[in-house]
Design a protein around this motif. Structure first.
Motif, PDB file in Angstrom:
ATOM      1  N   GLN A  26       0.750  -1.579   0.201  1.00  0.00           N
ATOM      2  CA  GLN A  26       0.381   0.039   0.198  1.00  0.00           C
ATOM      3  C   GLN A  26       0.510   1.381  -0.178  1.00  0.00           C
ATOM      4  O   GLN A  26       0.618   2.264  -0.541  1.00  0.00           O
ATOM      5  N   LYS A  27       1.616   1.236   0.720  1.00  0.00           N
ATOM      6  CA  LYS A  27       2.648   2.290   0.938  1.00  0.00           C
ATOM      7  C   LYS A  27       3.546   2.582  -0.712  1.00  0.00           C
ATOM      8  O   LYS A  27       3.285   3.732  -1.012  1.00  0.00           O
ATOM      9  N   ILE A  28       3.639   1.510  -1.703  1.00  0.00           N
ATOM     10  CA  ILE A  28       4.701   1.861  -2.687  1.00  0.00           C
ATOM     11  C   ILE A  28       3.533   2.579  -3.456  1.00  0.00           C
ATOM     12  O   ILE A  28       3.450   3.159  -4.110  1.00  0.00           O
ATOM     13  N   MET A  29       2.095   1.345  -3.216  1.00  0.00           N
ATOM     14  CA  MET A  29       1.301   2.207  -4.132  1.00  0.00           C
ATOM     15  C   MET A  29       0.781   3.747  -3.872  1.00  0.00           C
ATOM     16  O   MET A  29       0.478   4.681  -5.397  1.00  0.00           O
ATOM     17  N   GLN A  30       1.012   4.129  -3.147  1.00  0.00           N
ATOM     18  CA  GLN A  30       1.115   5.812  -3.055  1.00  0.00           C
ATOM     19  C   GLN A  30       1.905   6.571  -2.843  1.00  0.00           C
ATOM     20  O   GLN A  30       1.740   7.765  -3.924  1.00  0.00           O
ATOM     21  N   GLN A  31       2.775   5.648  -2.803  1.00  0.00           N
ATOM     22  CA  GLN A  31       4.269   6.945  -3.205  1.00  0.00           C
ATOM     23  C   GLN A  31       4.077   7.496  -4.851  1.00  0.00           C
ATOM     24  O   GLN A  31       4.725   7.692  -5.793  1.00  0.00           O
ATOM     25  N   SER A  32       3.722   6.029  -5.585  1.00  0.00           N
ATOM     26  CA  SER A  32       3.797   5.859  -7.483  1.00  0.00           C
ATOM     27  C   SER A  32       2.664   6.086  -7.765  1.00  0.00           C
ATOM     28  O   SER A  32       2.075   6.074  -8.913  1.00  0.00           O
ATOM     29  N   SER A  33       1.749   6.908  -7.132  1.00  0.00           N
ATOM     30  CA  SER A  33       0.496   7.157  -7.446  1.00  0.00           C
ATOM     31  C   SER A  33      -0.082   6.030  -7.953  1.00  0.00           C
ATOM     32  O   SER A  33      -0.687   6.244  -9.320  1.00  0.00           O
ATOM     33  N   GLY A  34      -0.306   5.271  -7.671  1.00  0.00           N
ATOM     34  CA  GLY A  34      -1.429   4.216  -7.717  1.00  0.00           C
ATOM     35  C   GLY A  34      -0.175   3.511  -8.700  1.00  0.00           C
ATOM     36  O   GLY A  34      -1.101   2.081  -8.514  1.00  0.00           O
ATOM     37  N   MET A  35       0.452   3.157  -8.859  1.00  0.00           N
ATOM     38  CA  MET A  35       0.885   2.531  -9.457  1.00  0.00           C
ATOM     39  C   MET A  35       2.357   1.636  -9.076  1.00  0.00           C
ATOM     40  O   MET A  35       2.420   1.936  -8.610  1.00  0.00           O
ATOM     41  N   ALA A  36       2.230   0.222  -8.911  1.00  0.00           N
ATOM     42  CA  ALA A  36       3.305  -0.753  -8.588  1.00  0.00           C
ATOM     43  C   ALA A  36       4.028  -1.087  -9.677  1.00  0.00           C
ATOM     44  O   ALA A  36       3.971  -1.801 -10.481  1.00  0.00           O
TER      45      ALA A  36
END
Lengths: 192, 243
Positions: B192-202
């Motif tokens: 979820q953190k990664i999703m947030q940081q890269s604006s939804g793109m994992a």
């Protein structure tokens, strides 16, 4: 009262002249020179037999007067201050010429002092000549003590001699001068 | 032995005498005075020039010294900044600066005022941070941080609920089961953190890397604290019921 006011006016004028002379005002310096030079040349002449040399010494004295005029604090008379400078210059001149010799031996100073008064008839120039003929040591101590009013301690310091030497020189000078005056009076007027 | 009458008579005679100096005596004295005054003026001028030169030299020396002097800077920085100096030295781009700010916020909420000597590059970076990082950007970063914290809390609650369920079903929960639950929750938080940081793109690589990381100790502690408190609550309820 009028003469007292004149003295005050003269003093005020002199103080103004001195202040202007300190600021290298040549006119003020010349006025002071004209006022005191005849008297100071006479002072130098007491010590120095040759008038020309006496004048040279006086000019050196005035040069020092104007060069160090700032150091005159107004304590005592201006004439007295100049006069001291002239006396010192004259002593230095005689020292440089190696004309001054003081007898080392102290003579017994008699307490009995011949208090003869000066004979009325003697002229200033004759008196000066008699003083000139005194040995330099006698002459200096006699003039400094009898005419300038220095104390023996002051004379001893200025001439770098002992007080007893100063006293003995004065004693001898007086004695010799009195004898010569008497002799002059004898030959000139046939008195005594 | 004072002045005698003889002395006074001689003094009286001599004091009356005045001797006129020669005609050119004043000119001679005047010339001597002019010469010495001119000499004094020259000497004074020389002294003034020397003094001016000395003052100028001192001024130049003082100016150079004050220019080269390194003034120690007192700044409010987190404690860990000193240990991250090497990292800071290499940072020049704006993106990197954002990362640094984020790292600082995440790693140490406590900031201490202490005197540190930063290298010259660090000065530039600090200035750059001051000038280029906008307050809006910092706000966004802080919001993300708050979200991350709330996700962690939510996960802690979920893990505790799962452990309680397992307790009900099996009556005994093994360490391996708890470890598994914690790992799953940790992975979920990282994702979820990664999703947030890269604006939804994992990114797949990032996900893989994060999965490989060990379980975060702070998260583990939170879970155990939560279990402990829930156990305490149950214990208290049982005691009250028995009474």
């Amino acid at each position: 009262m009028t003469s007292f006011l004149k003295v005050i006016q003269l003093h005020k004028n002199e103080a103004t002249l001195i202040q202007r002379a300190i600021k290298h005002n040549r006119e003020a310096q010349q006025l002071l020179y004209a006022q005191y030079a005849p008297k100071m040349l006479s002072v130098c002449r007491y010590y120095i037999s040759d008038l020309q040399y006496a004048e040279d010494v006086m000019l050196r004295g005035f040069f020092k007067v104007f060069a160090h005029l700032k150091s005159f604090k107004g304590e005592g008379s201006f004439e007295g201050w100049i006069r001291k400078i002239m006396v010192r210059e004259s002593i230095n001149y005689l020292r440089k010429q190696k004309l001054v010799e003081f007898a080392i031996e102290d003579v017994e100073i008699k307490t009995e002092i011949s208090d003869d008064t000066l004979e009325v008839g003697i002229e200033v120039e004759q008196l000066q000549q008699l003083i000139d003929e005194l040995p330099e040591g006698y002459k200096m101590v006699f003039i400094m003590y009898a005419i300038e009013g220095y104390k023996h301690q002051e004379i001893a310091t200025l001439l770098k001699i002992s007080v007893s030497t100063s006293k003995s020189q004065l004693f001898k000078a007086r004695k010799l001068l009195q004898e010569r005056i008497k002799h002059l009076n004898k030959t000139s007027y046939g008195t005594n | 032995m004072g002045q005698t009458e003889f002395d006074k008579d001689i003094k009286g005679k001599l004091e009356q005498r005045l001797l006129k100096p020669s005609e050119h005596s004043w000119d001679k004295l005047s010339n001597d005075l002019k010469a010495i005054e001119a000499k004094n003026k020259k000497t004074n001028l020389k002294r003034m020039l020397v003094a001016a030169a000395v003052i100028a030299a001192l001024f130049v020396v003082y100016f150079n010294v004050s220019k080269n002097k390194e003034v120690p800077i007192i700044v409010n920085v987190p404690t860990d900044v000193e240990s991250n100096n090497e990292h800071i030295q290499g940072i020049t781009k704006q993106e990197d600066i954002k990362v640094v700010v984020e790292t600082i916020i995440e790693q140490t909420p406590k900031s201490t005022s202490q005197k540190i000597t930063l290298p010259k590059n660090a000065d530039k970076v600090v200035n750059k941070i001051d000038s280029e990082v906008k307050p809006e950007a910092i706000k966004v970063e802080l919001n993300q941080l708050e979200k991350t914290v709330s996700i962690e809390d939510q996960k802690v609650k979920e893990v505790v609920a799962q452990i309680n369920e397992l307790k009900k079903l099996n009556k005994e929960v093994t360490d391996e089961e708890i470890e598994m639950l914690l790992l799953e929750a940790q992975r979920s938080i990282h994702a979820q953190k990664i999703m947030q940081q890269s604006s939804g793109m994992a990114s797949a690589d990032v996900l893989l890397m994060e999965v490989e990381t060990e379980l975060d100790q702070s998260f583990r502690n939170k879970v155990f604290e939560a279990i402990k408190s829930s156990f305490g609550t149950v214990k208290t309820a049982v005691v009250q019921r028995n009474n």
